[in-house]
Design a protein around this motif. Structure first.
Motif, short mmCIF file in Angstrom:
data_model
loop_
_atom_site.label_atom_id
_atom_site.label_comp_id
_atom_site.label_asym_id
_atom_site.label_seq_id
_atom_site.Cartn_x
_atom_site.Cartn_y
_atom_site.Cartn_z
N GLY A 272 35.33 34.59 24.44
CA GLY A 272 36.38 34.84 25.43
C GLY A 272 37.53 33.86 25.31
N VAL A 419 39.53 24.16 32.87
CA VAL A 419 40.91 24.06 33.36
C VAL A 419 41.29 25.35 34.07
N ASP A 420 42.40 25.36 34.79
CA ASP A 420 42.80 26.60 35.46
C ASP A 420 43.72 27.43 34.56
N ALA A 421 43.98 28.64 35.00
CA ALA A 421 44.68 29.60 34.13
C ALA A 421 46.09 29.15 33.78
N THR A 422 46.76 28.44 34.66
CA THR A 422 48.11 28.00 34.31
C THR A 422 48.05 27.02 33.15
N VAL A 424 45.57 27.06 30.87
CA VAL A 424 45.23 27.90 29.71
C VAL A 424 46.52 28.48 29.11
N MET A 425 47.40 28.95 29.97
CA MET A 425 48.65 29.56 29.50
C MET A 425 49.55 28.52 28.82
N GLU B 273 49.92 34.31 28.85
CA GLU B 273 48.81 35.23 29.12
C GLU B 273 48.71 36.08 27.85
N ILE B 389 46.00 36.30 35.96
CA ILE B 389 45.16 35.09 35.89
C ILE B 389 45.79 33.89 36.57
N ASP B 390 47.13 33.81 36.54
CA ASP B 390 47.76 32.63 37.16
C ASP B 390 48.09 32.87 38.64
N PRO B 418 45.33 30.46 40.90
CA PRO B 418 44.97 30.77 39.51
C PRO B 418 43.45 30.73 39.36
N VAL B 419 42.92 31.57 38.47
CA VAL B 419 41.47 31.52 38.23
C VAL B 419 41.18 30.40 37.23
N ASP B 420 39.90 30.05 37.09
CA ASP B 420 39.59 29.00 36.11
C ASP B 420 39.28 29.61 34.74
N ALA B 421 39.17 28.73 33.74
CA ALA B 421 39.06 29.20 32.36
C ALA B 421 37.82 30.03 32.11
N THR B 422 36.72 29.74 32.81
CA THR B 422 35.52 30.56 32.57
C THR B 422 35.78 32.00 33.01
N VAL B 424 38.86 33.37 33.06
CA VAL B 424 39.79 33.90 32.05
C VAL B 424 38.98 34.45 30.87
N MET B 425 37.97 33.70 30.45
CA MET B 425 37.16 34.11 29.31
C MET B 425 36.35 35.36 29.63
N THR B 428 38.66 38.25 29.37
CA THR B 428 38.98 38.56 27.97
C THR B 428 37.84 39.34 27.32
N ILE B 429 36.61 38.95 27.63
CA ILE B 429 35.45 39.65 27.06
C ILE B 429 35.39 41.08 27.60
#
Lengths: 565, 565
Positions: A272, A419-422, A424-425, B273, B389-390, B418-422, B424-425, B428-429
């Motif tokens: 992911g 980390v948070d989505a911002t 990640v972006m 994104e 996501i943000d 914003p959501v966190d990276a897990t 986001v992943m 994406t999956i």
């Protein structure tokens, strides 16, 4: 899991693996320790094999196929020979996670029957054994990826039906082409490190010198190849995991760009995370073998079943042009050479390997310019930041399934907060900007090559040194920068370390703390004879250029094991 | 900004824009309100133009190029005519964010001088005016993207040098090809909505009926095309932003797959994104025009300067095969048709448009099967989850630069965390798994087509209805599902709503609450005469197939404005 500790569970699997080896293939006595018998390749492993088995297993993949496809060799004999040699290899260096010899022999018999009935091979890889890194799923075969909690599961999820696991798409393609799978090779815990250690099979050492590391994460693959327990295999790479073991084991590897070979259905501990994706690619004994496998896979049009693949067939005409130009017909070629990334200087054997390649290219009339790209330090930050967005959450969750601790050499052994989505972006944007700056730099070399065109390829170290002692991989900057760029990269072997000539100048001045450590790590006596490769790097999706150059350069360096195709 | 309120700042820009229109191009009197004069296309706008200007501006792009490239027409005359018509269009529907007529006329004179000197065109687009959505950067021209705080900045960052802004790569390519830029077209606030409203230029209504919306986010582009203030333009699309305005304005549009046309350096409010990326594509008056522009852009090999582009040249042979088969030579074609996505049924004019297309295909001997894919509801969840996501962080930060509030119709008008990276992943999956399931479904149609092969393309609504009244776009599921899949999609106009025949059955049973609202929205009298298009959808990176089919189907439907190339 509740009733057994992670140590018991791991030992159980380890024992089961060893017991699955037929009695007649077991080593009659334990090997002497590495200090006494460092090198188990060549004559050492041949001791356990028949002349016929040695003949088969030391034949290059393209020649194996010629023999199985003409009926000269039976697939069953070929597969039995590789199963035997792989079983011995595992007893020497713990390089396997799975052996499924019965299924492989069954497949070989089916192919032989097909040939007997139709008088022709099933496909272009008829009867070719292909080893697989343990991240690649095979029906009815376990995938632990070096994580105890993944044993007897599907990526940590309970198995609904033990006998039906989704197979990675590339495995299905290979079967269709006539290939036979027989082993899955060892990886570090979670398949996320530059050396190969896990709590299930333990440590996979380098078979050329068992005091050194085999590399990782496709470490078992590299070790098995060095022992000729496989004619060709598949690894995966997100930071050097195909290239490090290729270089450390004197073999060849291709890290393609994303979307060239089907990654669909292959396991990843950062699944992911899409900014820097894992890719799958071949590792083998010659460039011709890598080309043959890659072409065969593209001929099945993998984009029709993997939505992540681009419709980009193999371009023979690109290879032909590159080959002709390399041989002096048409415009001369231009290369960039990266003598150092400015962070860690190559140790003497690697510097010498680069120098030999440059000398060769110049002697053939090609242009070589020094590579001064956007700082690789930035690439490494981008790599680390994108790879760790989840703070190791998935990895540590997987470990917690059994309660096993992280191995010390694994990347991200200490968890942190996702980390948070911002963020990640922001990291994704930094990556894109770096790629653009690098491409602009590459284009700008048109002013330096004398041809009016940018360099055709780049030559760089794979690693700052030959395979080091355990725990000393330390730095993977030379490989992971090209994952950030998603470039097409091959590794070719160039030389072996020589204690007599490969020495640092006595007045060597380290670039920084890390470079100083790497300098101090270097032990000419210990590394004597260890393999050294180089990277040949093209822009994104330039697998044809990279492989054609690799074949030509390897040939000229005297390493071509089969005639140029 | 400190001294002026956002309203003052917006008014200032709005006034500056109007004052930049030469006096002789100003409308002599304000237009009557929409209720009195709904339709300002055709005869209405021609009133303000000379016969010569009408001739030029109502000529298709490929014919304009023929005339400028042969010296029959001067580029300056062509550009002046479009500048004039665009200026009038803006006074009718507020469809422009930037007009840079002096620069355009200067560029035209340079091209005319080039032609005079060399007796040949500068490039394949010699003298062709190309309008640009305001998300595309042009040197020395502002990009507000409908956000007040972005005025006089570079994407919200202070401008170091007012005169040097990085230009989007595609603009530089177009200039190299001989195209001329002269306007940037209106978008919703942040360019993230299905209708075009912002606090700077206000509302861009539909020029065919100013009581209806123009669509979005490439709304100004659609409106300008409907008024023939542009021969061809560029829009961007992440959820329907090219396709909605194309359909709502009776014109053609191409949403390519990611990596086909260079997006490098184009602004986005969800920059970074990457799961569902924005793409850039042409919008115009005929498929032939879209093909011509796309081919010209691919001929400059955009992958050499945009690291996100794949090396995939235009494949004429694919077009030729598809065209031949469409015309009955060789194997017949197979199409899927999506009569409904099961969430919102098409309103009667759209259902009729689909029916007409299906009837045509069947009458030509092609196979049409009903499309029963993995639930589109899942695609819409995946779309929404990945796009947000943000939590709207970047959008609301941009608004806060001036203090302006969000417009009610914009997507994500209320911020969230914003959501966190897990997470986001995980999203994406989910996206990747959906893509794989959809591809498997597509392949499975081989069992249904009677040809033994899966469908060649899919036909679906663009939107559930013709352009609705303001505030009633409500649902964009028919377009955004194909952003999730990253498929290649074109829009072609098929018909116009007819109040006499386009009526719901009196016993219509809505699928759900939203479908009920959409049913109740439908006002046959209001929508009478409004344009209706359909989507023609291919798998990823199948732009050639999609455009070839679009050209053939448009021709057969009697809409071909230029001969088939």
């Amino acid at each position: 899991m509740a009733d057994t500790t992670w140590k018991e569970k791991a030992a159980e699997k380890r024992e089961a693996l060893l017991s699955s080896i037929p009695l007649e293939w077991r080593l009659p006595a334990p090997l002497p320790p590495p200090a006494e018998l460092p090198n188990v390749t060549g004559p050492e492993i041949r001791k356990y094999l028949s002349a016929r088995e040695i003949e088969i297993t030391e034949t290059s993949a393209v020649y194996i196929i010629r023999k199985t496809s003409s009926g000269e060799w039976r697939c069953e004999d070929v597969v039995r020979a590789f199963c035997h040699r792989a079983a011995v290899a595992h007893q020497m260096i713990n390089c396997l996670h799975e052996m499924f010899f019965d299924a492989a022999i069954h497949d070989a018999k089916t192919l032989d029957a097909y040939f007997a009935e139709h008088g022709k091979p099933l496909g272009p890889l008829h009867g070719l054994p292909v080893s697989l890194k343990d991240t690649i799923h095979v029906s009815n075969v376990d995938t632990s990826m070096g994580i105890i909690g993944w044993l007897d599961t599907f990526e940590g999820q309970p198995l609904l039906e033990k006998t039906s696991r989704p197979e990675s798409t590339i495995v299905t393609h290979l079967r269709t082409l006539g290939a036979i799978h027989y082993v899955k090779t060892s990886v570090p815990q979670g398949s996320f490190a530059g050396e190969t250690i896990n709590h299930i099979v333990g440590h996979t050492p380098n078979p050329s010198n068992r005091n050194l590391v085999v590399g990782g994460s496709s470490g078992g693959e590299g070790g098995l190849l060095a022992l000729y327990g496989s004619p060709i295999g598949l690894g995966t790479d997100i930071g050097g995991s195909i290239r490090l073991p290729a270089s450390f084991n004197g073999c060849y590897g291709l890290k393609p760009s994303t979307g060239r070979l089907p990654f669909q259905g292959i396991a990843s501990i950062v699944d992911g995370e899409s900014a820097i994706p894992f890719v799958v690619g071949p590792m083998g004994h010659s460039v011709a073998d890598l080309v043959f496998l890659t072409k065969a896979l593209l001929a099945v049009e993998p984009w029709r079943s993997d939505p992540g693949d681009h419709e980009l067939p193999w371009r023979d005409e690109v290879c032909e042009t590159v080959r002709s130009r390399f041989r002096g017909k048409g415009e001369r070629l231009a290369f960039g050479v990266m003598y150092s990334d400015g962070i860690v200087n190559p140790q003497p054997p690697v510097a010498r390997a680069l120098g030999e390649a440059v000398q060769l290219l110049k002697s053939l009339g090609h242009t070589v310019i020094e590579w001064k790209p956007p700082p690789h330090a930035e690439a490494l930050t981008i790599w680390r930041e994108n790879i760790t967005i989840d703070g190791g959450h998935a990895f540590h969750s997987a470990l917690s399934l059994s309660g096993e601790p992280a191995t010390p050499t694994v990347f991200g052994s200490k968890p942190s907060a996702p980390v948070d989505a911002t963020e990640v972006m922001r990291r994704t944007i930094a990556l894109r900007n770096y790629r653009k700056a690098y491409l602009d730099y590459w284009n700008s070399t048109a002013a330096l090559t004398g041809t009016g065109k940018p360099v055709d390829a780049l030559i760089a170290p794979v690693h700052h040194g030959p395979p080091p002692a355990m725990g000393k991989v330390r730095y993977m900057g030379y490989t992971c920068a090209f994952n950030v760029l998603d470039y097409s990269v091959s590794v070719i072997p160039v030389t072996r370390a020589r204690k007599d000539i490969d020495v640092y100048p006595s007045n060597y001045s380290p670039l920084n703390k890390m470079d100083s450590i790497v300098h101090d790590d270097y032990n000419a006596n210990l590394l004597d004879g260890a393999p050294v490769g180089i990277q040949i790097i093209g822009q994104r999706l330039q697998e044809e250029t990279v492989l054609a150059l690799s074949e030509e350069i390897s040939w000229e360096l005297g390493r071509g094991q089969v005639p140029r195709l």
